[in-house]
Motif scaffolding. Structure first.
Motif, PDB file in Angstrom:
ATOM      1  N   ALA A  47      -3.993  -7.789  -4.957  1.00  0.00           N
ATOM      2  CA  ALA A  47      -3.711  -6.826  -5.837  1.00  0.00           C
ATOM      3  C   ALA A  47      -5.005  -6.046  -6.030  1.00  0.00           C
ATOM      4  O   ALA A  47      -5.251  -4.821  -6.149  1.00  0.00           O
ATOM      5  N   ALA A  48      -6.192  -6.668  -6.207  1.00  0.00           N
ATOM      6  CA  ALA A  48      -7.293  -6.425  -6.274  1.00  0.00           C
ATOM      7  C   ALA A  48      -7.820  -5.416  -5.187  1.00  0.00           C
ATOM      8  O   ALA A  48      -8.502  -4.449  -5.394  1.00  0.00           O
ATOM      9  N   ALA A  49      -7.617  -5.941  -4.046  1.00  0.00           N
ATOM     10  CA  ALA A  49      -7.970  -5.255  -2.713  1.00  0.00           C
ATOM     11  C   ALA A  49      -7.057  -3.817  -2.796  1.00  0.00           C
ATOM     12  O   ALA A  49      -7.766  -2.993  -2.369  1.00  0.00           O
ATOM     13  N   LEU A  50      -6.073  -4.033  -3.089  1.00  0.00           N
ATOM     14  CA  LEU A  50      -4.917  -2.811  -3.098  1.00  0.00           C
ATOM     15  C   LEU A  50      -5.700  -1.729  -4.009  1.00  0.00           C
ATOM     16  O   LEU A  50      -5.719  -0.527  -3.886  1.00  0.00           O
ATOM     17  N   ALA A  51      -6.081  -2.174  -5.055  1.00  0.00           N
ATOM     18  CA  ALA A  51      -6.563  -1.350  -6.156  1.00  0.00           C
ATOM     19  C   ALA A  51      -7.825  -0.669  -5.801  1.00  0.00           C
ATOM     20  O   ALA A  51      -7.985   0.559  -5.879  1.00  0.00           O
ATOM     21  N   ARG A  52      -8.541  -1.323  -5.058  1.00  0.00           N
ATOM     22  CA  ARG A  52     -10.061  -0.779  -4.681  1.00  0.00           C
ATOM     23  C   ARG A  52      -9.612   0.333  -3.491  1.00  0.00           C
ATOM     24  O   ARG A  52     -10.354   1.548  -3.531  1.00  0.00           O
ATOM     25  N   ARG A  53      -8.828  -0.021  -2.633  1.00  0.00           N
ATOM     26  CA  ARG A  53      -8.489   0.893  -1.641  1.00  0.00           C
ATOM     27  C   ARG A  53      -7.861   2.247  -2.180  1.00  0.00           C
ATOM     28  O   ARG A  53      -8.059   3.535  -1.433  1.00  0.00           O
ATOM     29  N   GLY A  58       0.981  -1.263  -0.135  1.00  0.00           N
ATOM     30  CA  GLY A  58       0.066  -0.004  -0.027  1.00  0.00           C
ATOM     31  C   GLY A  58       0.872   1.544   0.135  1.00  0.00           C
ATOM     32  O   GLY A  58       0.464   2.174  -0.364  1.00  0.00           O
ATOM     33  N   GLY A  59       1.971   1.484   0.691  1.00  0.00           N
ATOM     34  CA  GLY A  59       2.772   2.475   0.930  1.00  0.00           C
ATOM     35  C   GLY A  59       3.521   2.686  -0.331  1.00  0.00           C
ATOM     36  O   GLY A  59       3.616   3.778  -0.793  1.00  0.00           O
ATOM     37  N   LEU A  60       3.886   1.518  -1.100  1.00  0.00           N
ATOM     38  CA  LEU A  60       4.785   1.693  -2.407  1.00  0.00           C
ATOM     39  C   LEU A  60       3.765   1.885  -3.616  1.00  0.00           C
ATOM     40  O   LEU A  60       3.993   2.870  -4.385  1.00  0.00           O
ATOM     41  N   LEU A  61       2.438   1.707  -3.413  1.00  0.00           N
ATOM     42  CA  LEU A  61       1.316   2.105  -4.483  1.00  0.00           C
ATOM     43  C   LEU A  61       1.296   3.467  -4.453  1.00  0.00           C
ATOM     44  O   LEU A  61       1.064   4.195  -5.210  1.00  0.00           O
TER      45      LEU A  61
END
Length: 322
Positions: free
Chosen positions: A118-124, A93-96
């Protein structure tokens, strides 16, 4: 914020990507985009050193994560990876967030293998699932495929380096004028492809008319081993996986690009070129498994490949920030 990786960082990023591939069964970086990182043609390049996570010791000489962005056709695209041993610590999350802050404008972020994390990270982070790239596969064996049936006046021949570049570009760019990466090829692009170790003109088949005008093509490749075997195949790695039946350690054939000039549509060239390329991979290159990538919404192409025995192996997803 750096725009490129240093040579030392690039070596660490490459090693990190291999650790992720070995753990996940899917390469985190694509053959289409990662060359920009190798050549320094990136828009942004970020690394996460070890010690960035809670309780992590510093100074191990390995990276905990890396991300980069580069031009991919007419778009800005990015890829990101976290070391499998350091996931679940908030590093992704920090890197994104850092990546999104470093690159302005529209950005497409690839998730190879459609990983749920990755899908969860994209949604957030408010990214939209905008593109699906299907990976289809089939088994092949020598002598099992029929002779391709070509229209009258059409023959097949291999690509000739130094002769066919301009004609191929004309057909390719017309056939893929809708495609964000493949439709804008240049002479520099084909020259770079010809210089690559996996380029084999004998496996680059052209369909030409009586005047030697290019009507379509099937560009095949052979990978020395499977870059995206999947977790199931990794669990069965062993001596038996490298035999004639194929496996993670066996060579993998690829339908790299197959195109037909718009003026030649409706003549059955797509199917004939597909069979011709598969025959080359089976009978000449000696591979036993063939892979290809096709847009998930390209219904006609998906149906063509399914008729030739291909089934779904994996899916890559691009998330978009408007």
């Amino acid at each position: 914020m750096a725009t490129t990786f240093t040579p030392a960082e690039l070596a660490q990023v490459t090693a990190l990507a291999e650790r992720a591939r070995a753990a996940d069964g899917v390469a985190p970086f694509s053959d289409d985009l990662f060359p920009a990182a190798r050549s320094g043609a990136t828009i942004a390049a970020l690394t996460v050193p070890t010690g960035a996570g809670a309780g992590e010791p510093a100074g191990t000489g390995e990276l905990a994560g890396a991300a980069y962005a580069a031009r991919q056709g007419d778009r800005q695209a990015a890829e990101l990876v976290i070391d499998p041993a350091r996931r679940g610590q908030g590093l992704g999350g920090g890197l994104l967030a850092d990546l999104l802050g470093a690159v302005s404008g529209e950005l497409w972020l690839w998730s190879h293998g459609d990983h749920p994390a990755a899908a969860a990270l994209a949604r957030r982070h408010g990214l939209v699932r905008a593109r699906e790239l299907l990976q289809l596969r089939r088994r092949i064996a020598p002598g099992e495929l029929p002779e391709p049936v070509l229209p009258d006046g059409v023959r097949l021949r291999p690509f000739v380096v130094g002769q066919d570049e301009a004609a191929w570009l004309e057909v390719n760019n017309a056939a893929f004028d809708w495609h964000p990466e493949q439709g804008g090829q240049t002479l520099d692009d084909i020259a770079a492809a010809e210089a690559a170790s996996d380029f084999d003109p004998a496996g680059f088949l052209l369909a030409v008319d009586a005047d030697d005008r290019v009507l379509g093509f099937h560009w095949t490749k052979v990978h020395p081993h499977d870059p995206n075997p999947g977790r199931d195949m990794l669990s069965r790695r062993g001596p038996e996986s490298s035999g004639p039946g194929g496996g993670v350690d066996a060579p993998l054939g690829e339908v790299y690009v197959l195109g037909v000039a718009p003026s030649a549509h409706g003549r059955g060239l797509g199917g004939a070129l597909t069979i011709a390329g598969l025959r080359h991979l089976a009978d000449v290159a000696g591979v036993r498994t063939v892979t290809l990538y096709v847009e998930g919404d390209n219904t006609a192409a998906v149906r063509l490949y399914e008729r030739e025995g291909f089934t779904r192996h994996a899916i890559d997803v691009a998330y978009r920030r408007d």
